[in-house]
Structure formats: C-alpha cells, structure tokens
Enzyme design. Structure first.
Site, PDB file in Angstrom:
ATOM      1  N   ASP A  65      -6.329  -3.230   7.504  1.00 18.65           N
ATOM      2  CA  ASP A  65      -5.604  -3.285   8.781  1.00 18.65           C
ATOM      3  C   ASP A  65      -4.467  -4.298   8.666  1.00 18.65           C
ATOM      4  O   ASP A  65      -4.705  -5.496   8.491  1.00 18.65           O
ATOM      5  CB  ASP A  65      -6.585  -3.706   9.886  1.00 18.65           C
ATOM      6  CG  ASP A  65      -6.008  -3.539  11.289  1.00 18.65           C
ATOM      7  OD1 ASP A  65      -4.789  -3.327  11.412  1.00 18.65           O
ATOM      8  OD2 ASP A  65      -6.798  -3.614  12.259  1.00 18.65           O
ATOM      9  N   TYR A  96      -5.564 -12.960  10.661  1.00 18.23           N
ATOM     10  CA  TYR A  96      -6.297 -11.894  11.345  1.00 18.23           C
ATOM     11  C   TYR A  96      -7.298 -11.207  10.411  1.00 18.23           C
ATOM     12  O   TYR A  96      -6.960 -10.888   9.266  1.00 18.23           O
ATOM     13  CB  TYR A  96      -5.340 -10.817  11.895  1.00 18.23           C
ATOM     14  CG  TYR A  96      -6.111  -9.580  12.300  1.00 18.23           C
ATOM     15  CD1 TYR A  96      -6.741  -9.515  13.534  1.00 18.23           C
ATOM     16  CD2 TYR A  96      -6.316  -8.521  11.401  1.00 18.23           C
ATOM     17  CE1 TYR A  96      -7.529  -8.434  13.879  1.00 18.23           C
ATOM     18  CE2 TYR A  96      -7.105  -7.438  11.734  1.00 18.23           C
ATOM     19  CZ  TYR A  96      -7.711  -7.402  12.977  1.00 18.23           C
ATOM     20  OH  TYR A  96      -8.499  -6.339  13.304  1.00 18.23           O
ATOM     21  N   TRP A 103       0.760 -10.067  16.780  1.00 19.77           N
ATOM     22  CA  TRP A 103      -0.576 -10.500  16.332  1.00 19.77           C
ATOM     23  C   TRP A 103      -1.343  -9.320  15.742  1.00 19.77           C
ATOM     24  O   TRP A 103      -1.258  -8.220  16.176  1.00 19.77           O
ATOM     25  CB  TRP A 103      -1.394 -11.094  17.475  1.00 19.77           C
ATOM     26  CG  TRP A 103      -2.769 -11.468  17.004  1.00 19.77           C
ATOM     27  CD1 TRP A 103      -3.093 -12.481  16.143  1.00 19.77           C
ATOM     28  CD2 TRP A 103      -4.023 -10.816  17.315  1.00 19.77           C
ATOM     29  NE1 TRP A 103      -4.455 -12.492  15.906  1.00 19.77           N
ATOM     30  CE2 TRP A 103      -5.041 -11.477  16.610  1.00 19.77           C
ATOM     31  CE3 TRP A 103      -4.351  -9.722  18.127  1.00 19.77           C
ATOM     32  CZ2 TRP A 103      -6.385 -11.117  16.693  1.00 19.77           C
ATOM     33  CZ3 TRP A 103      -5.675  -9.346  18.210  1.00 19.77           C
ATOM     34  CH2 TRP A 103      -6.690 -10.035  17.491  1.00 19.77           C
ATOM     35  N   HIS A 132      -2.381  -4.780  11.121  1.00 17.89           N
ATOM     36  CA  HIS A 132      -2.299  -5.324  12.480  1.00 17.89           C
ATOM     37  C   HIS A 132      -0.864  -5.537  12.955  1.00 17.89           C
ATOM     38  O   HIS A 132      -0.498  -6.621  13.431  1.00 17.89           O
ATOM     39  CB  HIS A 132      -3.139  -6.599  12.604  1.00 17.89           C
ATOM     40  CG  HIS A 132      -3.974  -6.635  13.849  1.00 17.89           C
ATOM     41  ND1 HIS A 132      -3.669  -7.405  14.928  1.00 17.89           N
ATOM     42  CD2 HIS A 132      -5.097  -5.952  14.189  1.00 17.89           C
ATOM     43  CE1 HIS A 132      -4.575  -7.214  15.884  1.00 17.89           C
ATOM     44  NE2 HIS A 132      -5.445  -6.329  15.456  1.00 17.89           N
ATOM     45  N   GLU A 142      -4.543   2.346  17.944  1.00 13.60           N
ATOM     46  CA  GLU A 142      -5.551   1.679  18.780  1.00 13.60           C
ATOM     47  C   GLU A 142      -4.947   1.129  20.069  1.00 13.60           C
ATOM     48  O   GLU A 142      -5.675   0.926  21.034  1.00 13.60           O
ATOM     49  CB  GLU A 142      -6.287   0.583  17.999  1.00 13.60           C
ATOM     50  CG  GLU A 142      -5.443  -0.613  17.653  1.00 13.60           C
ATOM     51  CD  GLU A 142      -6.203  -1.673  16.866  1.00 13.60           C
ATOM     52  OE1 GLU A 142      -6.991  -1.313  15.997  1.00 13.60           O
ATOM     53  OE2 GLU A 142      -5.989  -2.860  17.138  1.00 13.60           O
ATOM     54  N   ARG A 179     -13.799  -1.966   5.360  1.00 11.83           N
ATOM     55  CA  ARG A 179     -12.470  -2.505   5.619  1.00 11.83           C
ATOM     56  C   ARG A 179     -12.369  -3.874   4.953  1.00 11.83           C
ATOM     57  O   ARG A 179     -13.241  -4.728   5.157  1.00 11.83           O
ATOM     58  CB  ARG A 179     -12.232  -2.642   7.130  1.00 11.83           C
ATOM     59  CG  ARG A 179     -10.820  -3.051   7.474  1.00 11.83           C
ATOM     60  CD  ARG A 179     -10.632  -3.293   8.966  1.00 11.83           C
ATOM     61  NE  ARG A 179     -10.914  -4.676   9.313  1.00 11.83           N
ATOM     62  CZ  ARG A 179     -10.464  -5.285  10.414  1.00 11.83           C
ATOM     63  NH1 ARG A 179      -9.736  -4.614  11.292  1.00 11.83           N
ATOM     64  NH2 ARG A 179     -10.771  -6.546  10.659  1.00 11.83           N
ATOM     65  N   ARG A 189      -6.255   6.506  15.827  1.00  7.83           N
ATOM     66  CA  ARG A 189      -7.127   5.346  16.001  1.00  7.83           C
ATOM     67  C   ARG A 189      -7.633   5.144  17.431  1.00  7.83           C
ATOM     68  O   ARG A 189      -8.371   4.196  17.715  1.00  7.83           O
ATOM     69  CB  ARG A 189      -6.353   4.085  15.584  1.00  7.83           C
ATOM     70  CG  ARG A 189      -6.244   3.915  14.104  1.00  7.83           C
ATOM     71  CD  ARG A 189      -7.573   3.501  13.495  1.00  7.83           C
ATOM     72  NE  ARG A 189      -7.900   2.119  13.765  1.00  7.83           N
ATOM     73  CZ  ARG A 189      -9.144   1.670  13.942  1.00  7.83           C
ATOM     74  NH1 ARG A 189     -10.183   2.482  13.920  1.00  7.83           N
ATOM     75  NH2 ARG A 189      -9.363   0.388  14.170  1.00  7.83           N
ATOM     76  N   GLU A 225      -3.868   0.691   8.047  1.00  9.53           N
ATOM     77  CA  GLU A 225      -3.838   0.798   9.510  1.00  9.53           C
ATOM     78  C   GLU A 225      -2.720  -0.041  10.123  1.00  9.53           C
ATOM     79  O   GLU A 225      -2.472  -1.161   9.679  1.00  9.53           O
ATOM     80  CB  GLU A 225      -5.198   0.312  10.029  1.00  9.53           C
ATOM     81  CG  GLU A 225      -5.300   0.287  11.535  1.00  9.53           C
ATOM     82  CD  GLU A 225      -6.612  -0.316  12.000  1.00  9.53           C
ATOM     83  OE1 GLU A 225      -7.542  -0.465  11.182  1.00  9.53           O
ATOM     84  OE2 GLU A 225      -6.693  -0.652  13.188  1.00  9.53           O
ATOM     85  N   GLU A 236     -15.059   3.407  13.162  1.00 12.47           N
ATOM     86  CA  GLU A 236     -15.189   1.963  12.963  1.00 12.47           C
ATOM     87  C   GLU A 236     -16.458   1.486  13.685  1.00 12.47           C
ATOM     88  O   GLU A 236     -16.706   1.872  14.825  1.00 12.47           O
ATOM     89  CB  GLU A 236     -13.961   1.242  13.543  1.00 12.47           C
ATOM     90  CG  GLU A 236     -13.972  -0.263  13.325  1.00 12.47           C
ATOM     91  CD  GLU A 236     -12.723  -0.929  13.908  1.00 12.47           C
ATOM     92  OE1 GLU A 236     -12.118  -0.363  14.834  1.00 12.47           O
ATOM     93  OE2 GLU A 236     -12.372  -2.019  13.431  1.00 12.47           O
TER      94      GLU A 236
HETATM   95  C1  GCO Z   1      -9.528  -3.157  14.771  1.00 15.53           C
HETATM   96  C2  GCO Z   1      -8.669  -3.903  15.735  1.00 15.53           C
HETATM   97  C3  GCO Z   1      -9.292  -5.020  16.509  1.00 15.53           C
HETATM   98  C4  GCO Z   1      -8.332  -5.461  17.610  1.00 15.53           C
HETATM   99  C5  GCO Z   1      -9.064  -5.820  18.860  1.00 15.53           C
HETATM  100  C6  GCO Z   1      -8.130  -6.204  19.984  1.00 15.53           C
HETATM  101  O1  GCO Z   1      -8.955  -2.470  13.961  1.00 15.53           O
HETATM  102  O2  GCO Z   1     -10.742  -3.245  14.905  1.00 15.53           O
HETATM  103  O3  GCO Z   1      -7.407  -4.157  15.224  1.00 15.53           O
HETATM  104  O4  GCO Z   1      -9.672  -6.082  15.688  1.00 15.53           O
HETATM  105  O5  GCO Z   1      -7.557  -6.537  17.193  1.00 15.53           O
HETATM  106  O6  GCO Z   1      -9.855  -4.740  19.237  1.00 15.53           O
HETATM  107  O7  GCO Z   1      -8.823  -6.271  21.178  1.00 15.53           O
HETATM  108 MG    MG Z   2      -6.902  -2.403  14.083  1.00 16.29          MG
END
Ligand code: GCO
Ligand code: MG
Length: 392
Positions: A200, A159, A392, A202, A252, A147, A273, A226, A329
């Site tokens: 990602d 991030y 975020w 995010h 996720e 990644r 995810r 992602e 992951e």
């Molecule tokens: C990822 C995630 C994490 C999350 C975290 C939040 O793809 O691994 O986005 O980085 O931000 O798990 O608790």
């Molecule tokens: Mg993520």
C-alpha cells in the site's frame, strides 16, 4: 413489515464504531456499519437528524426504493458522510430481509460462488529481520497472502509499520522509492516466488514516481500495488499503466460508481478497493463490481480495523456471492470489539467464510457497547521533511 425503530449506537471498545440498528414492527432487527474513521460523529448526526426520521413507518422490504430515496431524494449527492449513512441503512435492510427469509445473506445475493474468501493480512517491520518475523507470524495465523510495509532508512516509522502510531508522520518519497524494491527483493528471496505479496503506497506518489515504482517492483511479482497516487485524479493512472504491468488497486476512499467511471472503462485498475461501509452499502457496491466485472476487474474490499465486524460480515456475504471476487483484506479486531459484536464468520486455513446464521450473522450487545463511550480520535497527518503537509 414496517420499520418501527432506528437506533444509532456509538461505541469505542478498541476504537470508535457507529452502528445503525433497525427494528421492524414484527420484531426483526438488522445492523449496518456507518463508521467513518476520524469523522464518526458527522455520520451520527446525518443519520439521527436527517435519515432516521424518514425511515420510521417505511416498508423494510423496499431496499432499492429506500436507497434511491436517500440518494436522489437528498438532492445533494455522493460524499463519504452521506454514502456511509446510506450504507448503514442498506446493510441493515439486507440483514432484516435475510433474517426474515431465514437464510444467510449471501443466499439472497445469488448464493455462494466459492468455498471461502482468500484473505490478506498485514506484515510490517522497521528493518528486514522485524519484517520477516512479522511475515512468519501472519503465515502461522494461516494467511495465504501478505501485505508488506516497511520502515524507510532515515525516516521515523511510516504508514503501515506497527510503530507508526503518531499524530504527525514524516515522509520523503525519494528515500522510499530508493529503498522499497530492495525490501521486496529480500522478501522474495526469503519466502520464495509463490506467496502473494501486496503493498500500500497510501496515496503518496506523483504519477511518474508511481510509474517508476511499479516498474521497479515487476521482478517481485506483486499481487497488487495499492493507492499509488491520490485517487481523485483518475487520469493519473493512464500514465502509470503505460509504464508497468504491476497490478493496481484503487478506491478505499471512493464512495460511488461515479468515482470509478473512467478507471474502470479505460481498464486502468485491476482491483476495486471499496468497502460496503463507505460505498452506499451492498446495493451500490454490487453495482460497482458488476460494472467492473465487464472488464475483468475484481474486488479487493477494504477491511481495516475501522470497518466494524458488521461491515466485515457484509463484505464477506457479498464477496462469497460475487463471481469477480479477488481478495479480502482482513485485520482481526480486538477482544473487546468481539465482545460487543458477536460474529459468526470464520477464518480457516487462510479463507474467510460468513457462516450460516440467518442475516449477516452478527449481533450487537447494546449493554456491552454502552460501557465504551465515544472517544474523539483523528487520523495522523503526514509532512515532508521540510514541514509541508503531504498526503497521509
Ligand atoms: C488499508 C488502509 C487503511 C486506512 C484506514 C483509514 O489499506 O487498510 O489504507 O490502513 O488508512 O482504513 O481509516
Ligand atoms: Mg489502503
């Protein structure tokens, strides 16, 4: 085999983890991960005050019935707190059942479908030299898929970059959209066409911005993009899909199959995810992934450090037994965490394997866990350059 004892263990060796330990009247015990990053104690209260009293005296073998009791019986359905609590109970019961059978859990889920699980690791850098070093370092550890996250010129660390650990991050989508394709162009020319690369977003873009990014990244052949938009608007993915063939991964922050209903049926994503820990356990995630399999959608289970070694082990047993496994992951935990949770899973030549010990293959050292009391912690927030709160 009746459930005799249920303990909720909170420990913070390198970060907070919540673990449910169930013990039966014939002395077998099982573990389940209930860690919900930044809201850990809400799950602890839900378990201790509402779930544990219902478990004592129940038949430990009745996994499905217990799942239905906790889901339907509460009347108030879904939600991250509830589903993390149900996940912990479900995982601990699967652990017990497999220990009772004297088999590693994946055997009870249908047996191995492959020799090992392809894992992706995280690389990041503020600039290209730092990013290249980080990719080389991950490759030296054996990772076969990476990644890639990068700093954005003009913004403080964002991030996914190692130096971004701050309470408030600053974001500007225009700068990011302008910069990111050049990062992937440079990575491809340095590391060649073969290495699977992931990214990602995010949850930070609007649908039309995400569509544009997916299109701009097509020449660099991503394994996936992602969370390109905030995931609760499932329809948004239609617009993204109309414009790009870059594979999409979502989910996720989802916690039930209902969150996937539209995006799976309309084939708007390529990877699911969800983690076992946040999605009602092995029982429910299996249900989601069986649904996804009808559409050639594969697993890409969330494996951040805030999923405990117990949650990771559960993911590996399920992943090994699933036909539609895609990628896992993997973010290795710190040394203190590995002392508290003794694990038997392995990572060899880029492939994870849950090992051959009965059950999940993880044991919790309660005395060691007791050395690290809960430490309140929050996830960062993200603000636009004018101060507006952003995703975020
Ligand atoms: C990822 C995630 C994490 C999350 C975290 C939040 O793809 O691994 O986005 O980085 O931000 O798990 O608790
Ligand atoms: Mg993520």
């Amino acid at each position: 085999m009746l459930i005799d004892r249920a303990e909720v263990v909170v420990t913070s060796p390198d970060r907070n983890f919540v673990t449910l330990k169930l013990t039966t009247d014939d002395g077998l015990s099982g573990l389940g991960d209930a860690t919900l990053n930044g809201r850990e104690m809400a799950v602890v209260a839900y378990l201790r005050d509402h779930v544990v009293p219902m478990l004592i005296g129940r038949d430990a073998h009745r996994i499905e019935d217990t799942w239905q009791l906790l889901y339907r019986g509460a009347y108030w359905r879904r939600g991250p707190v509830t589903m993390a609590a149900i996940a912990a109970v479900d995982t601990a019961l699967w652990d017990i059942k497999a220990r009772a059978a004297g088999m590693p859990l994946y055997q009870l889920l249908g047996g191995a479908c492959r020799d090992g699980l392809l894992a992706y690791g995280h690389a990041s850098g503020q600039d290209l030299p730092e990013l290249f070093d980080s990719i080389r370092e991950r490759r030296a550890l054996g990772f076969r898929a990476i990644r890639v996250q990068s700093g954005v010129p003009g913004l403080p660390p964002v991030y996914g970059t190692a130096s971004a650990a701050r309470d408030v991050e600053v974001w500007d989508s225009r700068s990011y959209l302008r910069h990111l394709p050049s990062v992937f162009e440079a990575v491809r020319s340095e590391f060649g066409p073969q290495l699977p690369l992931l990214h990602d977003v995010h949850h930070r873009l609007t649908p039309i911005q995400a569509a544009r990014l997916g299109k701009a990244l097509e020449p660099y052949d991503l394994f996936w993009l992602e969370d390109c938009t905030p995931a609760e608007n499932q329809e948004a993915l239609r617009l993204v899909r109309q414009h790009t063939t870059t594979p999409l991964a979502i989910g996720e922050v989802f916690n039930t199959v209902w969150d996937y209903q539209q995006i799976v049926r309309e084939q708007l994503i390529d990877y699911v995810r969800s983690a076992v820990t946040h999605t009602g356990g092995i029982t429910h995630l299996r249900r989601i992934l069986d649904f996804a399999a009808q559409y050639q959608i594969r697993s890409g289970m969330h494996g951040p450090q805030d999923v405990s070694p117990v949650g990771m082990a559960a993911a590996l047993h399920l992943g090994l037994a699933l036909h539609n496994f895609g990628i896992q992951e993997y973010n290795p935990h710190g040394a203190r965490t590995d002392e508290v949770f003794r694990q038997s899973f392995t990572f060899t030549d880029g492939l994870l394997h849950p090992g051959s010990e009965p059950g999940l293959g993880v044991s919790l050292d309660v005395d060691e866990a007791g050395k690290y009391p809960y430490a309140r912690a929050y996830l960062p927030v993200n603000r636009l350059t004018d101060g507006t709160l952003h995703d975020w």
